[in-house]
Write a protein that holds these residues in place. Sequence first.
Motif, PDB file in Angstrom:
ATOM      1  N   LEU A 193     -56.484  88.927  39.905  1.00 48.88           N
ATOM      2  CA  LEU A 193     -57.153  88.002  41.117  1.00 48.88           C
ATOM      3  C   LEU A 193     -58.417  88.731  41.441  1.00 48.88           C
ATOM      4  N   TYR A 194     -59.400  88.229  41.032  1.00 46.89           N
ATOM      5  CA  TYR A 194     -60.957  88.743  41.347  1.00 46.89           C
ATOM      6  C   TYR A 194     -61.658  88.082  42.342  1.00 46.89           C
ATOM      7  N   GLY A 195     -62.611  88.846  42.974  1.00 50.10           N
ATOM      8  CA  GLY A 195     -63.549  88.008  44.064  1.00 50.10           C
ATOM      9  C   GLY A 195     -64.081  86.644  43.682  1.00 50.10           C
ATOM     10  N   GLY A 196     -64.368  86.701  42.471  1.00 45.89           N
ATOM     11  CA  GLY A 196     -64.919  85.159  42.338  1.00 45.89           C
ATOM     12  C   GLY A 196     -63.867  83.897  42.290  1.00 45.89           C
ATOM     13  N   LEU A 197     -62.798  84.432  41.687  1.00 48.29           N
ATOM     14  CA  LEU A 197     -61.763  83.620  41.681  1.00 48.29           C
ATOM     15  C   LEU A 197     -60.974  83.309  43.224  1.00 48.29           C
ATOM     16  N   GLN A 198     -61.007  84.387  44.124  1.00 46.03           N
ATOM     17  CA  GLN A 198     -60.628  84.152  45.342  1.00 46.03           C
ATOM     18  C   GLN A 198     -61.734  83.195  46.270  1.00 46.03           C
ATOM     19  N   CYS A 199     -62.877  83.409  45.945  1.00 49.13           N
ATOM     20  CA  CYS A 199     -63.901  82.732  46.546  1.00 49.13           C
ATOM     21  C   CYS A 199     -63.633  81.033  46.088  1.00 49.13           C
ATOM     22  N   GLU A 200     -63.663  80.810  45.028  1.00 49.46           N
ATOM     23  CA  GLU A 200     -63.600  79.706  44.405  1.00 49.46           C
ATOM     24  C   GLU A 200     -62.132  79.147  45.193  1.00 49.46           C
ATOM     25  N   ASN A 201     -61.120  79.499  45.109  1.00 48.55           N
ATOM     26  CA  ASN A 201     -59.898  79.184  45.652  1.00 48.55           C
ATOM     27  C   ASN A 201     -60.103  78.839  47.092  1.00 48.55           C
ATOM     28  N   ILE A 202     -60.622  79.930  47.801  1.00 54.24           N
ATOM     29  CA  ILE A 202     -60.798  79.512  49.266  1.00 54.24           C
ATOM     30  C   ILE A 202     -62.023  78.420  49.753  1.00 54.24           C
TER      31      ILE A 202
END
Length: 720
Positions: A637-646
């Motif tokens: 889980l990295y920031g870009g993936l979290q941002c995309e999911n959110i």
Amino acid sequence: MYAAVHLDFESRSAADLKKTGVHKYCADLTTNAWGFRYKFDGDDAIYEWRHGYPDPVALLHHVANGGVFKAHNLGFERTMWNVVMRRQFPHWPELKLEQCDCTMARAASISHPQSLDKLGDALRLPLRKDLEGSKVMMKMAKPRRFNPDGTITWWDDPDDLNRNMMYCGRDVEVECLVDETVPNLPDRERQVWMFDQTINDRGVHIDVPFVTKMAATVEYAKKQNDRVMRELTGRQVSKCSKDREIIAWLNSRGVECDSLAKGEVEDVIFLASAYLDTVAHDVIKLRQAAWKTSTAKFKAMLECVMVDMRIRGLLNYYGANTGRWAGRLVQPQNFPRVDGENEFLQLKIALLHELAATLSPSDIYHYIADLYGPLEVMDLISKALRSAVCASAGKKLVGGDFSNIEGRVNAWLAGETWKLKAFKEYDDGTGPDLYKLAYATSFGVPVESVGKGAKRQMGKVQELALGFQGGIGAFLQMGATYGLNPYSLAAPVQEATPTAQWDATAARYYQKGAQHHDLKVLEWTALQVLVDNWRSANPAIVQSWWNYQDAAIEAVGSPGNIVYPKHTQLIHYYSDGRTLWCGLPSGRYLAYSMPELVEEFVEYTDKATGEVKHRLKRKVTFWGTDSKTRQWVKRTLYGGLQCENIVQAVARDIMVDAMFAIEDRGYDVILTVHDEVVAEVDDDPVYTDKDFEEVMSMTAPVYAGLPISVGAWEDKRYVK
């Protein structure tokens, strides 16, 4: 009365469930149930019903009295019960949607696999799906043979039937374990799931004569393309699908080629163009036309359309872990987009409909080939897919699409104030095109100097590809979607970039660990400049990636504590030890299963001294479904993936609110595709695109400050 009943059918049919979908499958008169097994909560026994058995009285009373009915992929059981069983036993009560509970939907809502076998593995259940029994089930689900008199002989050996029902019983047991393990849908999400079922039951109306004609034209076009291929290559290539023959032919002409894979074919096209070899160029384009699988959707439509000319069951609730819908059957999410502002393309599609009404498939092909060239035939047919969806008699379609909703949500959550201001000004008609502005901001040039050509296209791909920590790879992938050739970018980007920046960026190409993506230094440098400049222009969004990542790390490291990213109070993380939860503005949660905090030393080069050093890196891992392999695996889980999911999840929640509001306004929602909603209504002036746009644009107070823009339309056909 029991609290709930769990039930699973085993069925047989001459119809192919995967091709027809559950609604047409159950409507087929050859479809029948071998039987079903069921279990009541609070009762250890598993009961069975087969044809010839007495009515399952306790079960019928439970259903008639509105008792809770649970199943995995409940849409199948509900339709089997209401259509197939009540066709044979009209006195059986109707199974109503409001009494249904789907364990598959519940599992999907916490980002777990939807298939029962993979779900059992992911949940580490003590019982798993009976994979050996599955082989018997698959055999008995299809006819053994079709007899000359029109009757069907089935695989009905008594031992096989008993084994099939044992398999059915195991499914019931596993489903009960799933029911005990996965949480119930929150009230709001249960409403969304029920709405999904309603939309799937309504279905979409299609123009069957047009679809039939297009399916036949596609088959004729394939044969003609093979003929053209043989003519162009002097019969050295027999068919458009023969890659080895094409590669050998290209090499014989001096166009070096060892692969025609989709990720590499653009290089070959560039080489053919550089050599001014128009014949090789056309051969490659013919090969690309053969890849155009979207044209096969016309045939797929005919497989699943019902007698009332409607296709049902096109949507898969929570198909993505963000809550977005995925497509089923003809996959409407993959229909080629048709730019509503491209009037010439709209005219070509209208012409295709006129031709289909009067001409044969062969005449249609030759008319279009003579007018636009043989290479354009398959492309035009593909672009006409959306227009095959149409309103039924006395009705019209009204639709609306959220404009760049992901870019807007990303800027809003991150607090990228200049971009929010730009969105608002553009919506008000006082500001420039956002894609032009993206390029202008990246290179520090006046926005007025950015025309509608390559520079705007670069800005568009920057905006669509780079918002979630994407780099060169993401730019290449998005660029291919929009026809942006990386080789054509090098010169204009180098020209727009200060020499010092260009040289410093080019030097990074040779650094240890640099990902080259099979690009030469010139092309790589140009794309890296585009990535770097976009990030420099969007510092708040870039910082949000690290803030999301830090918040997740802190939450997993301190279970039970609520952690907010530094830049916003609208998002929070919370770990209960088994799941990392991400709270959204709507109150919905995203789930990351079995989170773990991992610490490791990584090597890096000090930019100031060039010295190789080591530092401690902390990251969160979780278990989830790999988007490519569809396997349940450990992921990072990295920031870009979290941002995309959110961002995608927030966009989905805004669209869901709009869907309910549209429905309440009297529009019958029949489809959602990405950020678009389509409804079918009476052809009455009370229903308008302007009204639809107004309803879609209204958002909840929690989204204050988020600029929303909706483009709506009304037509007899799905034209957007």
